[in-house]
Structure formats: structure tokens, C-alpha cells
Design an enzyme around this catalytic site. Sequence first.
Site, PDB file in Angstrom:
ATOM      1  N   LYS A 284      33.982   9.336  11.561  1.00  0.00           N
ATOM      2  CA  LYS A 284      35.169   9.405  10.697  1.00  0.00           C
ATOM      3  C   LYS A 284      36.413   8.900  11.439  1.00  0.00           C
ATOM      4  CE  LYS A 284      38.079  10.228   7.584  1.00  0.00           C
ATOM      5  NZ  LYS A 284      38.178   9.458   6.358  1.00  0.00           N
TER       6      LYS A 284
ATOM      7  N   ASN B 157      38.794   5.317  10.695  1.00  0.00           N
ATOM      8  CA  ASN B 157      40.244   5.257  10.486  1.00  0.00           C
ATOM      9  C   ASN B 157      40.951   4.533  11.632  1.00  0.00           C
ATOM     10  OD1 ASN B 157      40.173   6.390   8.010  1.00  0.00           O
ATOM     11  ND2 ASN B 157      40.995   8.369   8.581  1.00  0.00           N
TER      12      ASN B 157
ATOM     13  N   TYR C 213      46.876  -6.864   5.768  1.00  0.00           N
ATOM     14  CA  TYR C 213      48.220  -7.083   5.210  1.00  0.00           C
ATOM     15  C   TYR C 213      49.293  -6.521   6.133  1.00  0.00           C
ATOM     16  CZ  TYR C 213      45.880  -8.386   0.937  1.00  0.00           C
ATOM     17  OH  TYR C 213      45.097  -9.024   0.027  1.00  0.00           O
TER      18      TYR C 213
ATOM     19  N   CYS D 236      46.292  10.550   6.718  1.00  0.00           N
ATOM     20  CA  CYS D 236      45.098  10.395   7.564  1.00  0.00           C
ATOM     21  C   CYS D 236      45.299   9.510   8.789  1.00  0.00           C
ATOM     22  CB  CYS D 236      43.946   9.873   6.723  1.00  0.00           C
ATOM     23  SG  CYS D 236      43.383  11.087   5.519  1.00  0.00           S
TER      24      CYS D 236
HETATM   25  N1  LIG Z   1      43.548  12.888   1.832  1.00  0.00           N
HETATM   26  C1  LIG Z   1      42.652  11.974   2.133  1.00  0.00           C
HETATM   27  O1  LIG Z   1      42.728  10.826   1.690  1.00  0.00           O
HETATM   28  C2  LIG Z   1      41.496  12.308   3.035  1.00  0.00           C
HETATM   29  C3  LIG Z   1      40.412  11.424   3.112  1.00  0.00           C
HETATM   30  C4  LIG Z   1      39.354  11.738   3.944  1.00  0.00           C
HETATM   31  C5  LIG Z   1      39.396  12.903   4.705  1.00  0.00           C
HETATM   32  N2  LIG Z   1      40.459  13.732   4.631  1.00  0.00           N
HETATM   33  C6  LIG Z   1      40.440  14.966   5.428  1.00  0.00           C
HETATM   34  O2  LIG Z   1      40.090  16.050   4.575  1.00  0.00           O
HETATM   35  C7  LIG Z   1      40.787  17.222   4.968  1.00  0.00           C
HETATM   36  C8  LIG Z   1      41.618  17.751   3.806  1.00  0.00           C
HETATM   37  O3  LIG Z   1      42.595  16.789   3.480  1.00  0.00           O
HETATM   38  P1  LIG Z   1      43.445  16.867   2.144  1.00  0.00           P
HETATM   39  O4  LIG Z   1      44.252  15.636   2.080  1.00  0.00           O
HETATM   40  O5  LIG Z   1      42.569  17.232   1.013  1.00  0.00           O
HETATM   41  O6  LIG Z   1      44.391  18.112   2.504  1.00  0.00           O
HETATM   42  P2  LIG Z   1      45.337  18.947   1.525  1.00  0.00           P
HETATM   43  O7  LIG Z   1      46.437  19.435   2.363  1.00  0.00           O
HETATM   44  O8  LIG Z   1      45.634  18.160   0.287  1.00  0.00           O
HETATM   45  O9  LIG Z   1      44.427  20.178   1.069  1.00  0.00           O
HETATM   46  C9  LIG Z   1      43.977  21.174   1.926  1.00  0.00           C
HETATM   47  C10 LIG Z   1      43.909  22.478   1.120  1.00  0.00           C
HETATM   48  O10 LIG Z   1      43.269  23.492   1.898  1.00  0.00           O
HETATM   49  C11 LIG Z   1      43.874  24.729   1.571  1.00  0.00           C
HETATM   50  N3  LIG Z   1      43.501  25.732   2.575  1.00  0.00           N
HETATM   51  C12 LIG Z   1      43.974  25.869   3.845  1.00  0.00           C
HETATM   52  N4  LIG Z   1      43.364  26.901   4.461  1.00  0.00           N
HETATM   53  C13 LIG Z   1      42.472  27.412   3.569  1.00  0.00           C
HETATM   54  C14 LIG Z   1      41.516  28.472   3.632  1.00  0.00           C
HETATM   55  N5  LIG Z   1      41.336  29.212   4.742  1.00  0.00           N
HETATM   56  N6  LIG Z   1      40.784  28.741   2.532  1.00  0.00           N
HETATM   57  C15 LIG Z   1      40.947  28.006   1.412  1.00  0.00           C
HETATM   58  N7  LIG Z   1      41.802  26.974   1.308  1.00  0.00           N
HETATM   59  C16 LIG Z   1      42.572  26.684   2.377  1.00  0.00           C
HETATM   60  C17 LIG Z   1      45.342  24.388   1.466  1.00  0.00           C
HETATM   61  O11 LIG Z   1      46.056  25.358   0.756  1.00  0.00           O
HETATM   62  C18 LIG Z   1      45.273  23.025   0.756  1.00  0.00           C
HETATM   63  O12 LIG Z   1      45.345  23.195  -0.666  1.00  0.00           O
HETATM   64  C19 LIG Z   1      41.620  16.832   6.184  1.00  0.00           C
HETATM   65  O13 LIG Z   1      40.881  17.122   7.347  1.00  0.00           O
HETATM   66  C20 LIG Z   1      41.773  15.334   6.018  1.00  0.00           C
HETATM   67  O14 LIG Z   1      41.960  14.686   7.245  1.00  0.00           O
HETATM   68  C21 LIG Z   1      41.508  13.464   3.800  1.00  0.00           C
END
Ligand SMILES: NC(=O)c1ccc[n+]([C@@H]2O[C@H](COP(=O)([O-])OP(=O)(O)OC[C@H]3O[C@@H](n4cnc5c(N)ncnc54)[C@H](O)[C@@H]3O)[C@@H](O)[C@H]2O)c1
Length: 440
Positions: free
Chosen positions: A210, A214, A257, A266
Amino acid sequence: MKITMIGTGYVGLVTGTCLAEVGNDVLCVDVDADKIAKLDAGEVPIHEPGLEPMVRRNAAAGRLRFTTDIDAAVAHGAIEFIAVGTPPHEDGSADMQYVLQAARNIGRRMSATKIIVNKSTVPVGTAERVKAVVAEELARRNVQIPFAVASNPEFLKEGAAVDDFMRPDRVVVGADDERAIAALRNVYAPFMRSHERLLVMDVRSAELTKYAANAMLATRISFMNELANLADELGADIEHVRQGIGSDPRIGWHFLYPGVGYGGSCFPKDVKALRHTADEHGRPLKLLAAVEAVNEGQKQVLVEKIVARLGEDLSGRRFALWGLAFKPNTDDMREAPSRTVIDALAARGARITAYDPIAMDEARRALGPRDHLSYATSPMAACEGADALVVVTEWKEFRSPDFDTLKRVLKEPLVFDGRNLYEPEMVRAAGLEYFAIGRR
Ligand SMILES: NC(=O)c1ccc[n+]([C@@H]2O[C@H](COP(=O)([O-])OP(=O)(O)OC[C@H]3O[C@@H](n4cnc5c(N)ncnc54)[C@H](O)[C@@H]3O)[C@@H](O)[C@H]2O)c1
């Protein structure tokens, strides 16, 4: 299958909804009660194309439910996905408190066997830490319940997340437990009916994959940004160069780009976290150090062009800013280059009138009230009487503006384009001065 999604953000909500869409019984849990209340009321708290109708459809069918009740969440799933945030610490390392809290919650409550799957982006070695935390909680309770921990990093792109999840390029599964591998094969079988795209590997390799993905994409962006800046010096046109190299299949077209630097939730944090891991292991990643340094500089390039044209003191000036989100088709403002541009202009005394088709509410929330920042109701309204137009996000609706109108409404006929959206000749033919990134 009964599936629990822990964390209902961009990744958790999309994943949970898509898994419900193919017939699974999904319970999404979050500690953010507001978010869950909204979802229960049929509102989707993020902007993601195609997501809202899918959430509504699956919620109505009873396959997708939302809760803040951790007991219920742990009891529900035979598979428990952890999709909570992993934001950066000051030192760049990933903050693991949410992942480990989720693991602890499972260990404290589970009464039947579980397959725990890390979907969050986590440093190499995290599956082992999660395993240790769950085992510790079970030992504390003096119970023995079998469980497995697997890594299943997510590759969806914000703005195309539903599509990416429904039609993945690949699904990476890192596991050494046969039951976990079999369970994840079942989970993903509906998404790979045309051909197999599940890559099974050891846990550490999956975790590293992962970050490697990135880091590679960020590297391509910084590479092009650095070359674009050189093209500016040399009088070459980076757009021709982009076409000249992208047509080589060994290089390909994606992520070539130049612009105002990468942002979002990320790339910046993942590049930092990978560098931190490498430093800890005495193998500093020199290339990624440069990628990051180039990106920091690139966020200032557009403002440097503005200063070169209008002078260091921008007090009394007002700029129209098109685009706030870190990229099109999302409302995500995390590490958006627009923030750096706004701050840099404001620091020189300027005011900004911003327009974004989707992200203005999120920008108001993320940036808070500021004297120097206001929001317009349309792209042209932002430009009325402004000293210049500054383009920061490449939304489709910015791609073909009426340049004659633009010339008429701007106080000064200046366009600073941080996304190379326009043909320089066309803009100049309308009587506008045009500044882009690495373009002649
Ligand atoms: N956003 C993206 O495009 C993307 C893509 C691939 C991977 N990721 C990875 O996925 C993970 C999540 O990213 P995201 O963008 O969805 O984050 P986000 O901040 O949108 O969502 C995370 C959620 O987890 C909740 N949370 C925190 N602690 C918790 C707990 N103990 N129990 C239940 N819920 C809890 C928060 O309240 C929040 O709603 C990260 O590690 C990120 O790097 C994100």
C-alpha cells in the site's frame, strides 16, 4: 456473510456499502455519533459519486446498518474490518491509536471466532501488533477464542471510490492463516467474476504494498513538477514533454500532470509514514525525501508566479480561486493545496473569493471563518472585480470557461492556472495574460 466495518469514513462507508450491495449483512460502527445519526437519517456525510443511492438502497433492504454500539458491532461480524483513520504524528509516523483501540475493543468483547482485517493504511508490523493486543485482551479475560489477523489494504480513489471498489484492479490480501484467506476470497469473489484479481501474499508484503503504491504515484507527480519548473526556465513546454513520454508504454499516461503539488488524506501522510519506517530501520529513503521536498516547494509555485507578476505586497488585491478540494469529485479538504495557496496570498495581504462546486461547505468547516476568505455562488461570480483568477482544482466545469466573459469581469486580465487546464494560445487570444506550470 456477516461483516462489521469499524470506522465509517471514506474507506469504511464505501467498503461497507459495496459489500452490502452484493448481498452481505453489514454493520458499520463509528465513534462519531453525528456521522452515524446522519447515516441513520439517510444522509451521506461525504461526497462520493454514486454512493448515496447505494447507501439508501442497501439500508432500505436491511443489509446495511449503522451503529455507535461497539458491543453490537463486535458481536455482529464473523469478519471485522478495521477502516479507521491513521493520521500522521508530528514526526511523520502513523498514529496507530485508532487501529489499536479498535483491536482492543474486539479483544475485550469477542465471544466467537473472528477474522480481523486491517483495511486502514498501516505500517509494516501492524497486523502483529493487532494480534498481540487482541491476544492480550483475551488473556486478561482468561478466555481462549481462536482469531486471525489479515491485511487487506485499500486502493480506492476518492472521487471514483464506488467504481474502484466494485471493479478493482487488484485486491491485495496479506495473511498466513488459511481460514482468513478463504474468507477474504469469498468476500471478494463477487467483484472478480471476469477474472481473478486477488493477490495473496504474506502480511508484511501486503502492508508495504500500500505504501509502495502511494509513494510511486507521489514520485511521478513530483518528478513532473520538477521537470515543469525546469521547462519554465528552458522555454520548453511540459505539455509536449508529457505527451512525448506518456506515449511510451513503459511510462504510461497516469500521474504525469504537473500542478500545485499533491495533497489529500493519503499521499502526504503515507509518504511521511513510509519515510519514518525506513528511518527507523536505518534505511532512509532518499528518493522519497526529495519527492516530499519537491512537493512542499510546488505548493508555493503558483503564488511565486503571482508575486513575480504583481509584486510581493498583495494588500488591497482580491483573487478569485477556482477549486478548494484537493482533487475533483471529492469534498475532501485534507492537505488540499488550496489551503497553502490561500494562506500564502493572505499572508501578503490579499483577499480571496473562492468557488468550488462541491467542497465549499467542507472548506467552511475545515478553514473556519476568516476575514480574508469569502465564497462565491458561481465561478464567474468569484471573478467579478477580482485582480486575477487562480485555478487550483481541475473540476470539469472549469475546463472550458467563456474567456471573453472572464476578461470582461476580471479587474485585471490575469489567469494563474495551477492545473494546466487551458491552451495558452486560446487564453491569450481572448486578451488574457496566462501563467501555467511549465507551459510556454
Ligand atoms: N481516503 C482514501 O482515499 C483512502 C484510500 C485508501 C486507504 N485509506 C486509508 O484508510 C484509512 C481510513 O481512511 P478514511 O479516509 O476513510 O478516514 P476517515 O477519517 O474518513 O474515517 C475514519 C473513521 O474512523 C472513525 N473511528 C476512529 N476510531 C474509531 C474506533 N475506535 N471505532 C470506530 N470508528 C472509529 C472516525 O470517527 C472516522 O469516521 C486510513 O488509514 C487511510 O490511510 C484511505
